[in-house]
Write a protein that holds these residues in place. Structure first.
Motif, mmCIF file in Angstrom:
data_model
loop_
_atom_site.group_PDB
_atom_site.id
_atom_site.type_symbol
_atom_site.label_atom_id
_atom_site.label_comp_id
_atom_site.label_asym_id
_atom_site.label_seq_id
_atom_site.Cartn_x
_atom_site.Cartn_y
_atom_site.Cartn_z
ATOM 1 N N TRP A 1 -10.109 -29.094 3.823
ATOM 2 C CA TRP A 1 -11.334 -28.282 3.854
ATOM 3 C C TRP A 1 -11.185 -27.107 4.813
ATOM 4 O O TRP A 1 -11.526 -25.970 4.481
ATOM 5 N N ARG B 1 -8.763 -24.421 3.498
ATOM 6 C CA ARG B 1 -9.335 -23.724 2.335
ATOM 7 C C ARG B 1 -10.380 -22.694 2.788
ATOM 8 O O ARG B 1 -10.430 -21.570 2.274
ATOM 9 N N GLU C 1 -8.745 -19.552 4.209
ATOM 10 C CA GLU C 1 -8.050 -18.688 3.259
ATOM 11 C C GLU C 1 -8.978 -18.059 2.220
ATOM 12 O O GLU C 1 -8.604 -17.080 1.574
ATOM 13 N N ASP C 2 -10.192 -18.608 2.083
ATOM 14 C CA ASP C 2 -11.143 -18.109 1.086
ATOM 15 C C ASP C 2 -12.032 -17.028 1.702
ATOM 16 O O ASP C 2 -12.823 -17.305 2.610
ATOM 17 N N SER D 1 -15.771 -17.850 1.903
ATOM 18 C CA SER D 1 -16.206 -19.123 2.497
ATOM 19 C C SER D 1 -17.346 -18.959 3.487
ATOM 20 O O SER D 1 -18.089 -19.908 3.741
#
Length: 423
Positions: free
Chosen positions: A188, A191, A194-195, A198
């Protein structure tokens, strides 16, 4: 043990309702030595609390006490702000020679203030200054202190609510085994990093305890800590290890992160660094992070020279010969574990889990109110223990590192009795 009702009137009428530990131990303590405390009526208590980890070498340790008395009797400087003093110089030289150099740790030493939360505040401030970002990532069930910056990276809802204002710029992530091994480590977290959609601002740093003391004795695996260090390096985030309660030998090695083979960018140290229960804290960091301007982080009580004296005496007495203290702590820890195994087997239906490292251990029950009942009964039987965890559901064992095998046996047998008598 028969306990007469102590006179608590002045505490109950004059002292604030915020007091806490005294409510669980309703007596008036008068003397303490080693692993024993005595109240004003002469009742004896075996101390498995050790000043919440501030008394790793026991109460009124004679070696430390002698050094302190000698210093005071010669009118050594007591209060020195951040002035250069002989006591500070001797501590710095001893800390470098006995702790930093043998471990090949390059750290600069900062004296940020008298308590652990001062060290955490300075670490967070420094990380933000170095990286030019506000966000800090912490972990579920973390505890880092009671001032606002430290509370912002603390997980406990009750403690956070005491702030009275929004606690900002802190983002929690799952601590090791938060999902009982069903989710890949840092899946989590990475991610979100890198998003671009987010909503997670790029963090300046990640702050972590290797063993969450107040959070319930949650022990991070060495491989989890190594993976976290690698993630921080890949993502240009500083790694802060809060070693305030678990440092100074509590888990075995002087620093709790040594077992994982990592070198954090910043380390906070307090509690037992003075060795005698005197207020003192350190913020350690890699030399390239020392971007402070003179006086940019300040405080009146950074120069507690009596604490420097006892800290030096503690290092010389217990850490000069390398691994002896570490081996003793691990041996004592194995002794604790054997007793907890026996308690678990005797109460198989009630015990959820026991866990720990070195001389910090927790015993968790399915009935979340059981731990508090056990702590109360243990006090009646002459043993001081506290609870931890978000709902005080864990019995927490934190004896002095200098506790004898016989004292450990005595205390653990008392604990077993308290467990039986609160079923």
């Amino acid at each position: 043990m028969t306990i007469t009702q102590p006179d608590l009137s002045v505490f109950e009428t004059l002292e604030s309702e915020v007091r806490s530990y005294c409510r669980g131990w309703p007596t008036v303590f008068d003397r303490a030595h080693g692993s024993r405390m005595y109240d004003e009526d002469g009742h004896e208590y075996l101390d498995f609390f050790a000043g919440a980890g501030s008394l790793n070498y026991g109460h009124n340790n004679p070696v430390l006490k002698r050094a302190l008395i000698d210093y005071l009797e010669r009118d050594g400087v007591t209060h020195g702000l951040d002035m250069s003093t002989t006591a500070k110089r001797r501590f710095l030289e001893t800390f470098q020679n006995l702790v930093l150099r043998p471990r090949d740790l390059p750290y600069k030493v900062m004296f940020p203030g008298p308590t652990g939360t001062n060290a955490v505040e300075s670490a967070l401030k420094l990380a933000r200054k170095v990286k030019g970002r506000e966000a800090i990532v912490s972990f579920t069930n973390a505890f880092h202190g009671m001032s606002l910056g430290s509370l912002a990276v603390t997980g406990n809802a009750f403690k956070r609510a005491g702030a009275g204002i929004p606690l900002v710029h802190g983002t929690p992530m799952p601590f090791d085994n938060y999902f009982d091994g069903t989710v890949e480590d840092f899946l989590w977290f990475e991610r979100l990093l890198e998003d671009q959609g987010s909503g997670l601002n790029k963090p300046a740093a990640v702050i972590v305890e290797t063993v969450q003391g107040e959070g319930g004795i949650n022990v991070a695996r060495p491989e989890w800590l190594r993976a976290l260090a690698e993630l921080c390096e890949r993502q240009d985030m500083l790694l802060i290890v809060d070693d305030i309660q678990m440092g100074c030998g509590r888990t075995g090695a002087f620093f709790s992160f040594e077992e994982a083979g990592i070198t954090p960018d910043i380390v906070t140290v307090s509690k037992s660094i003075s060795g005698y229960g005197l207020p003192m804290s350190l913020c350690l960091f890699k030399p390239e992070l020392d971007v402070w301007e003179p006086g940019e982080h300040n405080g009146t009580f950074r120069g507690n020279n009596p604490a420097f004296v006892t800290a030096t005496a503690a290092l010389e007495a217990y850490w000069a010969d390398g691994s002896a203290m570490e081996k003793q702590t691990r041996t004592r820890g194995e002794q604790v574990e054997q007793h907890l195994i026996a308690v678990t087997e005797e109460n198989l239906a009630d015990v959820k889990e026991y866990r720990g490292r070195g001389l910090v251990w927790g015993l968790e029950f399915h009935d979340k109110e059981r731990a508090s009942r056990i702590a109360r009964r243990a006090f009646e039987l002459g043993l001081l223990i506290e609870t931890s965890g978000p709902e005080s559901e864990v019995v927490k064992l934190l004896p002095a590192l200098t506790v004898t095998p016989d004292e450990l046996d005595e205390g653990l047998k008392t604990l077993a009795r308290a467990v039986r008598e609160t079923a």
